[in-house]
Design a protein around this motif. Structure first.
Motif, PDB file in Angstrom:
ATOM      1  N   ASP A  32       1.194   8.518   2.081  1.00 50.75           N
ATOM      2  CA  ASP A  32       1.889   9.792   2.124  1.00 50.75           C
ATOM      3  C   ASP A  32       2.994   9.687   3.179  1.00 50.75           C
ATOM      4  OD1 ASP A  32       2.140  12.657   1.527  1.00 50.75           O
ATOM      5  OD2 ASP A  32       1.405  12.912   3.585  1.00 50.75           O
ATOM      6  N   SER A  33       4.167  10.220   2.884  1.00 50.73           N
ATOM      7  CA  SER A  33       5.291  10.074   3.810  1.00 50.73           C
ATOM      8  C   SER A  33       5.012  10.728   5.160  1.00 50.73           C
ATOM      9  CB  SER A  33       6.565  10.641   3.195  1.00 50.73           C
ATOM     10  OG  SER A  33       6.409  12.025   2.941  1.00 50.73           O
ATOM     11  N   ASP A  34       4.315  11.863   5.172  1.00 51.57           N
ATOM     12  CA  ASP A  34       3.986  12.525   6.439  1.00 51.57           C
ATOM     13  C   ASP A  34       3.101  11.628   7.302  1.00 51.57           C
ATOM     14  OD1 ASP A  34       5.442  14.770   5.771  1.00 51.57           O
ATOM     15  OD2 ASP A  34       3.691  15.832   4.961  1.00 51.57           O
ATOM     16  N   LEU A  35       2.153  10.951   6.675  1.00 55.09           N
ATOM     17  CA  LEU A  35       1.273  10.041   7.397  1.00 55.09           C
ATOM     18  C   LEU A  35       2.059   8.866   7.965  1.00 55.09           C
ATOM     19  CD1 LEU A  35      -1.612   9.249   8.216  1.00 55.09           C
ATOM     20  CD2 LEU A  35      -1.826   8.148   6.000  1.00 55.09           C
ATOM     21  N   ALA A  36       2.939   8.317   7.164  1.00 56.07           N
ATOM     22  CA  ALA A  36       3.752   7.185   7.613  1.00 56.07           C
ATOM     23  C   ALA A  36       4.650   7.586   8.775  1.00 56.07           C
ATOM     24  CB  ALA A  36       4.582   6.649   6.454  1.00 56.07           C
ATOM     25  N   ILE A  37       5.254   8.759   8.708  1.00 53.61           N
ATOM     26  CA  ILE A  37       6.124   9.229   9.794  1.00 53.61           C
ATOM     27  C   ILE A  37       5.322   9.457  11.069  1.00 53.61           C
ATOM     28  CG2 ILE A  37       7.559  11.177  10.555  1.00 53.61           C
ATOM     29  CD1 ILE A  37       8.541  11.344   7.621  1.00 53.61           C
ATOM     30  N   GLU A  38       4.144  10.031  10.939  1.00 54.86           N
ATOM     31  CA  GLU A  38       3.301  10.273  12.108  1.00 54.86           C
ATOM     32  C   GLU A  38       2.900   8.957  12.787  1.00 54.86           C
ATOM     33  OE1 GLU A  38      -0.679  12.777  13.312  1.00 54.86           O
ATOM     34  OE2 GLU A  38       0.291  13.165  11.398  1.00 54.86           O
ATOM     35  N   VAL A  39       2.556   7.970  11.986  1.00 51.85           N
ATOM     36  CA  VAL A  39       2.199   6.663  12.533  1.00 51.85           C
ATOM     37  C   VAL A  39       3.407   6.035  13.207  1.00 51.85           C
ATOM     38  CG1 VAL A  39       1.457   4.331  11.910  1.00 51.85           C
ATOM     39  CG2 VAL A  39       0.303   6.284  10.930  1.00 51.85           C
TER      40      VAL A  39
ATOM     41  N   ARG B  33      10.455   1.852  14.046  1.00 54.29           N
ATOM     42  CA  ARG B  33      11.387   2.439  13.077  1.00 54.29           C
ATOM     43  C   ARG B  33      11.027   2.092  11.646  1.00 54.29           C
ATOM     44  NH1 ARG B  33      17.240   2.868  15.603  1.00 54.29           N
ATOM     45  NH2 ARG B  33      16.639   3.194  17.748  1.00 54.29           N
ATOM     46  N   SER B  34      10.068   1.180  11.479  1.00 54.80           N
ATOM     47  CA  SER B  34       9.683   0.750  10.140  1.00 54.80           C
ATOM     48  C   SER B  34       8.252   1.198   9.850  1.00 54.80           C
ATOM     49  CB  SER B  34       9.771  -0.781  10.057  1.00 54.80           C
ATOM     50  OG  SER B  34       9.053  -1.260   8.954  1.00 54.80           O
ATOM     51  N   PRO B  35       8.028   1.856   8.719  1.00 55.45           N
ATOM     52  CA  PRO B  35       6.655   2.264   8.388  1.00 55.45           C
ATOM     53  C   PRO B  35       5.724   1.064   8.244  1.00 55.45           C
ATOM     54  CG  PRO B  35       8.222   3.131   6.770  1.00 55.45           C
ATOM     55  CD  PRO B  35       8.988   2.300   7.723  1.00 55.45           C
ATOM     56  N   GLN B  36       6.236  -0.031   7.729  1.00 52.12           N
ATOM     57  CA  GLN B  36       5.413  -1.218   7.559  1.00 52.12           C
ATOM     58  C   GLN B  36       4.965  -1.757   8.919  1.00 52.12           C
ATOM     59  OE1 GLN B  36       7.038  -4.224   5.038  1.00 52.12           O
ATOM     60  NE2 GLN B  36       5.586  -5.784   5.703  1.00 52.12           N
ATOM     61  N   ASP B  37       5.887  -1.833   9.870  1.00 46.46           N
ATOM     62  CA  ASP B  37       5.540  -2.302  11.209  1.00 46.46           C
ATOM     63  C   ASP B  37       4.547  -1.355  11.885  1.00 46.46           C
ATOM     64  OD1 ASP B  37       7.246  -4.431  10.874  1.00 46.46           O
ATOM     65  OD2 ASP B  37       8.882  -3.546  12.062  1.00 46.46           O
ATOM     66  N   ALA B  38       4.745  -0.060  11.699  1.00 48.24           N
ATOM     67  CA  ALA B  38       3.866   0.931  12.310  1.00 48.24           C
ATOM     68  C   ALA B  38       2.435   0.796  11.800  1.00 48.24           C
ATOM     69  CB  ALA B  38       4.395   2.339  12.029  1.00 48.24           C
ATOM     70  N   VAL B  39       2.274   0.699  10.502  1.00 49.63           N
ATOM     71  CA  VAL B  39       0.938   0.575   9.927  1.00 49.63           C
ATOM     72  C   VAL B  39       0.302  -0.750  10.351  1.00 49.63           C
ATOM     73  CG1 VAL B  39      -0.366   0.408   7.773  1.00 49.63           C
ATOM     74  CG2 VAL B  39       1.423   2.136   8.015  1.00 49.63           C
ATOM     75  N   GLU B  40       1.090  -1.799  10.396  1.00 47.03           N
ATOM     76  CA  GLU B  40       0.556  -3.093  10.827  1.00 47.03           C
ATOM     77  C   GLU B  40       0.049  -3.018  12.268  1.00 47.03           C
ATOM     78  OE1 GLU B  40       1.941  -7.723  11.396  1.00 47.03           O
ATOM     79  OE2 GLU B  40       3.089  -6.439  10.057  1.00 47.03           O
TER      80      GLU B  40
ATOM     81  N   ILE C 180       0.855  -1.177   0.000  1.00 42.93           N
ATOM     82  CA  ILE C 180       0.000   0.000   0.000  1.00 42.93           C
ATOM     83  C   ILE C 180       0.894   1.231   0.000  1.00 42.93           C
ATOM     84  CG2 ILE C 180      -1.733   1.284   1.299  1.00 42.93           C
ATOM     85  CD1 ILE C 180      -2.578  -1.399   2.521  1.00 42.93           C
ATOM     86  N   SER C 181       0.554   2.217  -0.791  1.00 41.92           N
ATOM     87  CA  SER C 181       1.304   3.469  -0.814  1.00 41.92           C
ATOM     88  C   SER C 181       0.645   4.470   0.127  1.00 41.92           C
ATOM     89  CB  SER C 181       1.313   4.058  -2.222  1.00 41.92           C
ATOM     90  OG  SER C 181       1.958   3.179  -3.101  1.00 41.92           O
TER      91      SER C 181
END
Length: 66
Positions: free
Chosen positions: A9-16, A23-30, A6-7
């Motif tokens: 926005d970088s700001d959203l990924a950093i906030e999550v 430290r990983s956007p994938q882990d954060a979203v999961e 899934i793509s």
């Protein structure tokens, strides 16, 4: 288990990532998605589901006075 890409926005990924402390956007979203699903299950456990509608749908009759 199948994986999807899934793509975001970088700001959203950093906030999550900041909210979850990962430290990983994938882990954060999961983590966020797993927490969201668990919250939904907790709500269903407290409120019931469509099969429990018979408990709250009927009004209780009170004896007539007089």
């Amino acid at each position: 288990m199948a994986r999807v890409t899934i793509s975001l926005d970088s700001d959203l990924a950093i906030e999550v990532m900041l909210l979850t402390g990962t430290r990983s956007p994938q882990d954060a979203v999961e983590l966020v998605v797993r927490d969201y699903l668990a919250a939904g299950r907790r709500t269903e456990a407290r409120t019931g589901d469509a099969a429990d509608a018979h408990r709250v749908g009927e009004e209780r009759r009170t004896p007539q006075e007089g």
